[in-house]
Design an enzyme around this catalytic site. Structure first.
Site, PDB file in Angstrom:
ATOM      1  N   ALA A 192       0.999  -1.045   0.052  1.00 41.79           N
ATOM      2  CA  ALA A 192      -0.079  -0.049  -0.166  1.00 41.79           C
ATOM      3  C   ALA A 192       0.921   1.272  -0.090  1.00 41.79           C
ATOM      4  O   ALA A 192       2.150   0.886   0.519  1.00 41.79           O
ATOM      5  CB  ALA A 192      -0.909  -0.021   1.303  1.00 41.79           C
ATOM      6  N   GLY A 246       0.753  -5.054   1.192  1.00 44.62           N
ATOM      7  CA  GLY A 246      -0.327  -4.716   0.187  1.00 44.62           C
ATOM      8  C   GLY A 246      -0.369  -5.516  -1.071  1.00 44.62           C
ATOM      9  O   GLY A 246      -1.094  -6.014  -1.738  1.00 44.62           O
ATOM     10  N   GLU A 304      -0.701  -9.147  -0.404  1.00 48.03           N
ATOM     11  CA  GLU A 304      -2.351  -9.241  -0.184  1.00 48.03           C
ATOM     12  C   GLU A 304      -3.110  -9.214  -1.350  1.00 48.03           C
ATOM     13  O   GLU A 304      -3.977 -10.204  -1.397  1.00 48.03           O
ATOM     14  CB  GLU A 304      -2.558  -8.361   0.876  1.00 48.03           C
ATOM     15  CG  GLU A 304      -1.967  -8.593   2.131  1.00 48.03           C
ATOM     16  CD  GLU A 304      -2.252  -7.401   3.216  1.00 48.03           C
ATOM     17  OE1 GLU A 304      -1.706  -6.357   2.958  1.00 48.03           O
ATOM     18  OE2 GLU A 304      -2.739  -7.708   4.177  1.00 48.03           O
ATOM     19  N   GLU A 309       5.117  -5.249   7.112  1.00 46.51           N
ATOM     20  CA  GLU A 309       4.400  -3.960   7.727  1.00 46.51           C
ATOM     21  C   GLU A 309       5.005  -3.910   8.985  1.00 46.51           C
ATOM     22  O   GLU A 309       4.884  -2.862   9.689  1.00 46.51           O
ATOM     23  CB  GLU A 309       2.855  -4.309   7.647  1.00 46.51           C
ATOM     24  CG  GLU A 309       2.089  -4.387   6.368  1.00 46.51           C
ATOM     25  CD  GLU A 309       1.989  -5.304   5.641  1.00 46.51           C
ATOM     26  OE1 GLU A 309       2.631  -6.369   5.845  1.00 46.51           O
ATOM     27  OE2 GLU A 309       0.901  -5.439   4.803  1.00 46.51           O
TER      28      GLU A 309
HETATM   29  N1  CO8 Z   1       4.775   2.971  -0.601  1.00 47.43           N
HETATM   30  C1  CO8 Z   1       4.907   4.341  -1.136  1.00 47.43           C
HETATM   31  N2  CO8 Z   1       6.200   4.462  -1.962  1.00 47.43           N
HETATM   32  C2  CO8 Z   1       6.672   3.329  -2.271  1.00 47.43           C
HETATM   33  C3  CO8 Z   1       6.405   2.071  -1.578  1.00 47.43           C
HETATM   34  C4  CO8 Z   1       5.515   2.234  -0.896  1.00 47.43           C
HETATM   35  N3  CO8 Z   1       4.986   1.008  -0.395  1.00 47.43           N
HETATM   36  N4  CO8 Z   1       7.465   1.054  -2.030  1.00 47.43           N
HETATM   37  C5  CO8 Z   1       8.355   1.973  -2.389  1.00 47.43           C
HETATM   38  N5  CO8 Z   1       8.042   3.370  -2.769  1.00 47.43           N
HETATM   39  C6  CO8 Z   1       8.743   4.227  -3.640  1.00 47.43           C
HETATM   40  C7  CO8 Z   1      10.085   4.849  -2.702  1.00 47.43           C
HETATM   41  O1  CO8 Z   1       9.619   5.805  -1.587  1.00 47.43           O
HETATM   42  C8  CO8 Z   1      10.925   5.330  -3.986  1.00 47.43           C
HETATM   43  O2  CO8 Z   1      10.366   6.446  -4.313  1.00 47.43           O
HETATM   44  P1  CO8 Z   1      11.305   7.844  -4.195  1.00 47.43           P
HETATM   45  O3  CO8 Z   1      11.980   7.640  -5.384  1.00 47.43           O
HETATM   46  O4  CO8 Z   1      10.320   9.175  -4.348  1.00 47.43           O
HETATM   47  O5  CO8 Z   1      11.997   8.023  -2.970  1.00 47.43           O
HETATM   48  C9  CO8 Z   1      10.583   4.602  -5.200  1.00 47.43           C
HETATM   49  O6  CO8 Z   1       9.385   3.976  -4.717  1.00 47.43           O
HETATM   50  C10 CO8 Z   1      11.526   3.566  -5.199  1.00 47.43           C
HETATM   51  O7  CO8 Z   1      11.652   2.615  -4.036  1.00 47.43           O
HETATM   52  P2  CO8 Z   1      13.190   2.460  -3.475  1.00 47.43           P
HETATM   53  O8  CO8 Z   1      14.149   3.580  -4.017  1.00 47.43           O
HETATM   54  O9  CO8 Z   1      12.872   2.170  -1.916  1.00 47.43           O
HETATM   55  O10 CO8 Z   1      13.712   1.067  -4.281  1.00 47.43           O
HETATM   56  P3  CO8 Z   1      14.560  -0.190  -3.692  1.00 47.43           P
HETATM   57  O11 CO8 Z   1      14.874  -0.758  -5.034  1.00 47.43           O
HETATM   58  O12 CO8 Z   1      15.844   0.447  -3.112  1.00 47.43           O
HETATM   59  O13 CO8 Z   1      13.793  -0.808  -2.712  1.00 47.43           O
HETATM   60  C11 CO8 Z   1      11.844  -2.287  -2.013  1.00 47.43           C
HETATM   61  C12 CO8 Z   1      12.695  -1.807  -2.973  1.00 47.43           C
HETATM   62  C13 CO8 Z   1      12.653  -2.972  -0.985  1.00 47.43           C
HETATM   63  C14 CO8 Z   1      10.687  -2.700  -2.314  1.00 47.43           C
HETATM   64  C15 CO8 Z   1      11.475  -0.755  -0.810  1.00 47.43           C
HETATM   65  O14 CO8 Z   1      10.941   0.173  -1.894  1.00 47.43           O
HETATM   66  C16 CO8 Z   1      10.599  -0.922   0.168  1.00 47.43           C
HETATM   67  O15 CO8 Z   1      10.983  -1.776   0.999  1.00 47.43           O
HETATM   68  N6  CO8 Z   1       9.544  -0.396  -0.092  1.00 47.43           N
HETATM   69  C17 CO8 Z   1       8.277  -0.511   1.037  1.00 47.43           C
HETATM   70  C18 CO8 Z   1       7.870  -2.169   1.135  1.00 47.43           C
HETATM   71  C19 CO8 Z   1       6.916  -2.012   2.340  1.00 47.43           C
HETATM   72  O16 CO8 Z   1       6.957  -1.787   3.681  1.00 47.43           O
HETATM   73  N7  CO8 Z   1       5.636  -2.641   1.962  1.00 47.43           N
HETATM   74  C20 CO8 Z   1       4.194  -2.376   2.910  1.00 47.43           C
HETATM   75  C21 CO8 Z   1       3.612  -1.312   3.001  1.00 47.43           C
HETATM   76  S1  CO8 Z   1       2.323  -1.156   4.085  1.00 47.43           S
HETATM   77  C22 CO8 Z   1       1.224  -2.094   3.411  1.00 47.43           C
HETATM   78  O17 CO8 Z   1       1.373  -2.625   2.322  1.00 47.43           O
HETATM   79  C23 CO8 Z   1      -0.381  -2.029   4.371  1.00 47.43           C
HETATM   80  C24 CO8 Z   1      -1.219  -2.846   3.554  1.00 47.43           C
HETATM   81  C25 CO8 Z   1      -2.609  -2.832   4.245  1.00 47.43           C
HETATM   82  C26 CO8 Z   1      -3.244  -1.487   4.165  1.00 47.43           C
HETATM   83  C27 CO8 Z   1      -4.699  -1.688   4.568  1.00 47.43           C
HETATM   84  C28 CO8 Z   1      -5.324  -0.485   5.081  1.00 47.43           C
HETATM   85  C29 CO8 Z   1      -6.681  -0.928   5.541  1.00 47.43           C
END
Ligand code: CO8
Length: 258
Positions: A66, A109, A112, A132
């Protein structure tokens, strides 16, 4: 101009393809993307010319979760009153079979959403996780329930409490993924699986999906009865007559979806 900003859609013969397309955010699922995926999927569901859907992302990311930036400052009341992400339930109510074709990150997400699909096929590059816990939250789009049903309690707890990721191979061994395919030509192979499904009778495939899904909601006796009643109703279709006549005549069936 496309009617969508965050996804791409196309139809290849009888397969509808939805591609998550927010490359700068690794396909993070914001509210707008959810609305578009649900709208596109429902349109394919209702289209008699489409017999199966493939949901995919990019080579690097199916979806990295998400959208954290969209959620970060929300209050509990914002979430509750908007019933945040409840609209994904409409995706789980689709009747058309949906194949998730996962390359790269399927996190939070994203994992999921893949689990809301009927079949998950993975490129050898795919990585699945529920990280998460590292953000001070835990899965909120069904992960605690669907991952547990898919891989059992111990591995689901391991994934959700440590936030570690699983390779495609581990995910297949655990039952989360039905097949792991080579990265080269991955999407074409995933579409071929969907095309096989789409070559069957659409209403009968819908009934089959409904029957399998009942296994998650019903006790065994109730589920078997539900299956039997649906099975009986398959005999109301022309496709059942065609399928059995074709078998007897030793020819290929031609299903019409009637
Ligand atoms: N949300 C927003 N932006 C994101 C997300 C995300 N989940 N993942 C990556 N991005 C963005 C980064 O911020 C970055 O943006 P910018 O260039 O502006 O800084 C861009 O995408 C590229 O990402 P990275 O530079 O981090 O790329 P890497 O190759 O270095 O890393 C990863 C890739 C490992 C995937 C890393 O991006 C990461 O850890 N992402 C987050 C993963 C995460 O924690 N996911 C869980 C999110 S929470 C969730 O899903 C809850 C769901 C339930 C919601 C229910 C509501 C009721």
């Amino acid at each position: 101009m496309s009617e969508y900003e965050n996804i791409l859609t196309e139809t290849r013969e009888r397969v509808g393809i939805i591609t998550l397309n927010r490359p700068k955010a690794l396909n993070a699922l914001n509210e707008a993307t959810m609305r578009e995926v649900v709208r596109a999927a429902r349109a394919f569901d209702a289209d008699p010319g489409v017999g199966a859907v493939v949901l995919t992302g990019s080579e690097k990311a199916f979806a990295a979760g998400a959208d954290i930036k969209e959620m970060a400052d929300k209050s509990s009341m914002d979430m509750y009153l908007a019933d945040w992400f409840a609209e994904w339930e409409q995706f789980t109510r689709l009747r058309i079979p949906v194949v998730a074709a996962v390359s790269g990150h399927a996190l939070g997400g994203g994992c999921e959403l893949a689990m809301m699909c009927d079949i998950v096929v993975a490129s050898e590059t795919a990585r699945f996780g529920q990280p998460e816990i590292n953000l001070g939250i835990f899965p909120g789009m069904g992960g605690s329930q669907r991952l547990t049903r898919a891989v059992g309690k111990s591995k689901a707890m391991d994934m959700i409490l440590t936030g570690r990721t699983m390779t495609a191979e581990e995910a297949e061994r655990a039952g989360l993924v039905s097949r792991v395919l080579p990265a080269e030509g991955f999407l074409d192979e995933a579409v071929a699986i969907a095309a096989t499904i789409a070559s069957k009778s659409k209403p009968v495939a819908m009934m089959a999906k409904e029957a399998v899904n009942a296994a998650f909601e019903m006790g065994l006796g109730q589920g078997v009865l539900f299956e039997r009643r649906l099975f009986h109703s398959a005999f109301a279709t022309k496709d059942q007559k065609e399928g059995m006549a074709a078998f007897v005549a030793k020819r290929d069936p031609e299903f019409t979806g009637e």
